[in-house]
Scaffold this active site. Structure first.
Site, short mmCIF file in Angstrom:
data_model
loop_
_atom_site.label_atom_id
_atom_site.label_comp_id
_atom_site.label_asym_id
_atom_site.label_seq_id
_atom_site.Cartn_x
_atom_site.Cartn_y
_atom_site.Cartn_z
N LEU A 42 0.76 -1.10 -0.28
CA LEU A 42 0.01 -0.11 -0.05
C LEU A 42 1.08 1.16 -0.04
O LEU A 42 2.04 1.19 0.09
CB LEU A 42 -0.62 -0.07 1.23
CG LEU A 42 -1.99 -1.06 1.26
CD1 LEU A 42 -2.44 -1.40 2.66
CD2 LEU A 42 -2.72 -0.99 0.23
N SER A 150 -2.92 8.73 -10.37
CA SER A 150 -2.52 9.30 -11.43
C SER A 150 -1.11 8.34 -12.03
O SER A 150 -0.42 7.76 -10.94
CB SER A 150 -2.14 10.61 -11.47
OG SER A 150 -1.26 11.04 -10.36
N GLY A 187 8.26 21.86 -13.16
CA GLY A 187 7.21 21.94 -11.95
C GLY A 187 7.63 21.18 -10.91
O GLY A 187 8.97 21.12 -10.57
N GLU A 208 12.10 24.27 -19.59
CA GLU A 208 10.53 24.37 -19.32
C GLU A 208 9.85 25.20 -20.32
O GLU A 208 10.25 26.28 -20.80
CB GLU A 208 10.35 25.31 -17.99
CG GLU A 208 9.02 25.77 -17.71
CD GLU A 208 7.92 24.79 -17.61
OE1 GLU A 208 7.91 23.69 -16.87
OE2 GLU A 208 7.02 24.94 -18.21
N GLY A 276 4.11 16.31 -16.16
CA GLY A 276 2.75 16.29 -15.61
C GLY A 276 2.25 14.88 -15.46
O GLY A 276 3.08 13.97 -15.67
N ALA A 325 -1.10 14.57 -2.37
CA ALA A 325 -1.51 13.56 -1.57
C ALA A 325 -2.34 14.04 -0.35
O ALA A 325 -3.48 13.30 0.04
CB ALA A 325 -0.18 13.00 -0.98
N HIS A 326 -2.28 15.26 0.07
CA HIS A 326 -2.72 15.60 1.26
C HIS A 326 -4.44 16.05 0.62
O HIS A 326 -5.41 16.10 1.57
CB HIS A 326 -2.14 16.97 1.94
CG HIS A 326 -1.66 17.83 1.06
ND1 HIS A 326 -0.44 17.80 0.43
CD2 HIS A 326 -1.97 19.12 0.73
CE1 HIS A 326 0.04 18.66 -0.23
NE2 HIS A 326 -0.99 19.40 -0.18
N HIS A 449 11.14 33.34 19.44
CA HIS A 449 12.25 34.28 18.83
C HIS A 449 13.57 33.46 19.13
O HIS A 449 13.59 33.09 20.57
CB HIS A 449 12.40 35.46 19.19
CG HIS A 449 13.69 36.13 18.88
ND1 HIS A 449 13.64 36.61 17.58
CD2 HIS A 449 14.77 36.52 19.50
CE1 HIS A 449 14.88 37.17 17.52
NE2 HIS A 449 15.61 37.19 18.57
P1 NAI Z 1 3.80 20.01 -13.42
O1 NAI Z 1 2.16 20.04 -14.11
O2 NAI Z 1 3.68 20.53 -12.05
O3 NAI Z 1 4.70 20.63 -14.13
C1 NAI Z 1 5.29 20.13 -15.44
C2 NAI Z 1 5.72 21.12 -16.21
O4 NAI Z 1 6.22 20.84 -17.53
C3 NAI Z 1 4.92 22.28 -16.65
O5 NAI Z 1 5.56 23.63 -15.85
C4 NAI Z 1 4.67 22.49 -18.11
O6 NAI Z 1 4.89 23.89 -18.48
C5 NAI Z 1 6.00 21.54 -18.37
N1 NAI Z 1 5.83 21.23 -19.92
C6 NAI Z 1 5.05 20.37 -20.36
N2 NAI Z 1 5.36 19.84 -21.45
C7 NAI Z 1 6.56 20.41 -21.83
C8 NAI Z 1 7.51 20.28 -22.84
N3 NAI Z 1 7.23 19.65 -23.96
N4 NAI Z 1 8.54 20.86 -22.96
C9 NAI Z 1 8.93 21.36 -21.78
N5 NAI Z 1 8.22 21.67 -20.55
C10 NAI Z 1 7.18 21.17 -20.58
O7 NAI Z 1 3.84 18.29 -13.44
P2 NAI Z 1 4.93 17.47 -12.55
O8 NAI Z 1 5.99 18.31 -11.95
O9 NAI Z 1 5.39 16.48 -13.57
O10 NAI Z 1 4.08 16.94 -11.37
C11 NAI Z 1 2.86 16.19 -11.61
C12 NAI Z 1 2.02 16.45 -10.53
O11 NAI Z 1 2.22 15.82 -9.38
C13 NAI Z 1 1.46 17.72 -10.17
O12 NAI Z 1 0.11 17.79 -10.08
C14 NAI Z 1 2.36 18.33 -8.89
O13 NAI Z 1 1.68 19.19 -8.08
C15 NAI Z 1 2.18 16.81 -8.36
N6 NAI Z 1 3.52 16.68 -7.36
C16 NAI Z 1 3.66 17.50 -6.32
C17 NAI Z 1 4.73 17.26 -5.57
C18 NAI Z 1 4.78 18.25 -4.62
O14 NAI Z 1 3.91 18.43 -4.02
N7 NAI Z 1 6.03 18.55 -4.07
C19 NAI Z 1 5.85 16.62 -5.98
C20 NAI Z 1 5.42 15.86 -7.21
C21 NAI Z 1 4.72 15.80 -7.79
#
Ligand code: NAI
Length: 470
Positions: A42, A150, A187, A208, A276, A325-326, A449
């Site tokens: 899990l 996902s 991202g 990016e 993403g 996750a949250h 502090h």
């Molecule tokens: P994301 O959607 O946050 O970022 C993906 C980035 O890739 C975007 O800025 C987009 O503009 C860019 N992109 C897309 N296609 C592209 C291309 N062909 N060339 C260059 N850039 C391109 O997705 P990410 O980082 O993969 O995360 C996926 C999901 O997982 C998100 O919803 C994220 O919030 C979540 N996540 C959260 C974390 C955290 O809270 N620390 C850690 C890991 C994932």
């Protein structure tokens, strides 16, 4: 193996943070619950290949980076600093295994029956499970909760091969430090894993597509300041870079991108694709069972997380909203409570967002940019960590806190920050907003502090231009 039919009040499909938390809360409320999970343990993406393993690697490599670059200034001197990648990975795996055991223990304690195998809807009240150890099980339930999460998005022109073109699944388990690496996507995942390998000596380039990194959920000034910090640490970041082709050869990869109308080429040992994630409905039989999906392929739900089949609920990454996750956990709790006749609820406007780089970046609520786009009347208070004593003592002055408040009511609409421990500092802002608090409330709260949290208070004071140490 014999076919087995079992009856439950609730069957949860998917054992990630959304699913297993829903199962626990449902069991606490007295339901007879089963959970179905396709992995061998899990915890879902978050625990197995996402949040937890990446945080273990970020922790290790942040210390390595400190020893290599900053320790001498603290008077810490040593010879021959080395990283044992195998040991770092073994520690990470041990962390994951320990948490996995913990969740298994929670299932046992709450008398939740766990079925390891792939779950498929086979009617309004039936989940068929192709069991991992062979055979199948038929689970009947009054209510079903889909929490299938996902999976990473791949680039259509360059499917991942797991070796030269990889996703985060492999990016958290590389056997050695690649000399050169390209990360596509700036991202959360891209920035976190780029940081890990860059700190260990890999020459990392982040490509990016948008004009700035960390574009989702963060104001332009915050993401630009964060980008400057990452570049100081040695990351190369190209924004406005549209990746058009990736060629994988025997020795490495070549990435072709278009940047400001010009072609650019990058050679590397491997490329990590972090563009993403997409909802995981693969093999779930949702559409065949008459469950509607949205245009984006997520499962459509109403405000009570009911799908178009009202006794089938869906939560987490597979439904609308941030893939966090949250968020999934809270939705799991809410659905279990709704099923028990309680007023299950999630405050969707107050979900914190964190990227665990160094410094960390965190936000909650409405950003300054979004508030201006909506033409809201706001007051903004900012405070730099340069003026925070604890940050100075820690050598962590790179950062700032920004409080966005309603100009008339003073109610806090959002908080954004860059700070060493932003993931924890943001909790104060989340709680404040949960209670509908004002900048004045935060400004008048006594903070220990010296702490970094004083920057939250000072930014709140700055909303009325009365920060004490600015
Ligand atoms: P994301 O959607 O946050 O970022 C993906 C980035 O890739 C975007 O800025 C987009 O503009 C860019 N992109 C897309 N296609 C592209 C291309 N062909 N060339 C260059 N850039 C391109 O997705 P990410 O980082 O993969 O995360 C996926 C999901 O997982 C998100 O919803 C994220 O919030 C979540 N996540 C959260 C974390 C955290 O809270 N620390 C850690 C890991 C994932």
């Amino acid at each position: 193996m014999a076919k087995d039919t079992k009856s439950f009040e609730i069957v949860v499909v998917g054992g990630g943070p959304g699913g297993y938390v829903a199962a626990i809360r449902a069991a606490q409320l007295g339901f007879k619950v089963a959970i179905v999970e396709g992995r061998s343990q899990l915890g879902g993406t978050c625990m197995n290949v996402g949040c937890i393993p990446s945080k273990a690697l970020l922790y290790t490599t942040e210390h390595f980076h400190f020893l290599e670059h900053d320790a001498a200034a603290h008077g810490i001197l040593f010879k021959d600093l080395k990283i044992d990648v195998a040991k770092m990975m073994a520690r990470k795996d041990a962390v994951v295994a320990q948490l996995g055991k913990g969740i298994a223990g929670l299932m046992k304690k709450n008398k939740i029956e766990v079925f390891f195998g792939w779950g498929k809807l086979a009617g309004d009240h039936t989940v068929e499970v192709a069991l991992s150890d062979g055979g199948s099980a038929t689970l009947e339930a009054e209510n079903i909760i889909l929490a299938t999460g996902s999976v990473p998005v791949e680039l259509p022109f360059a499917p991942c091969d797991g070796e030269k073109i990889i996703t985060s699944d492999q990016g958290i388990a590389l056997p050695e430090v690649p000399a050169k690496m390209v990360v596509i996507g700036g991202g959360a995942i891209g920035l976190e894993l780029a940081s890990v390998w860059n700190r260990l000596g890999s020459e990392v380039t982040v490509l990016e597509f948008l004009p700035r990194v960390a574009a989702v959920g963060f104001d332009a000034d915050i993401s630009r300041a964060a980008q400057r910090s990452f570049e100081k640490q040695g990351l190369t970041i190209k924004t406005g870079a549209k990746v058009e082709a990736i060629k994988a050869g025997k020795k490495g990869v070549t990435v072709q991108a278009e940047e400001d109308g010009k072609k650019a080429t990058y050679d590397a040992d491997l490329v990590l694709v972090a563009v993403g994630r997409k909802p995981n409905v693969h093999g779930l039989g949702a559409e065949e069972a008459g469950i509607k999906l949205t245009e984006k392929g997520r499962i459509e739900v109403n405000e009570r997380w009911q799908t178009s089949k009202l006794n089938v609920y869906a939560i987490g990454d597979v439904v609308a909203g941030p893939m966090l996750a949250h968020k999934a956990e809270e939705e799991g709790v809410a659905v279990a409570e709704i099923l028990a006749g309680l007023p299950g609820h999630v405050n969707e406007g107050v979900i914190p967002n964190v990227i665990y780089t160094a410094p960390e970046i965190a936000s909650v609520g409405l950003g300054e940019d979004a508030a201006k786009e909506r033409k809201l009347k706001i007051k903004v208070g900012k405070f730099s960590l340069m003026a925070n004593g604890r940050a100075l003592a820690m050598g962590a002055t790179d950062g700032q806190v920004k409080v966005i408040a309603d100009a008339e009511t003073d109610r806090v609409l959002g908080v954004q920050m860059i700070a060493a421990t932003a993931s924890d500092l943001i909790a104060e802002a989340v709680l404040l907003m949960e209670f509908g608090g004002s900048a004045e409330d935060l400004a008048r709260t006594v903070h220990a502090h010296p702490t970094l949290s004083e920057a939250n208070k000072e930014a709140a004071l700055a909303v009325d231009k009365r920060a004490l140490h600015a």
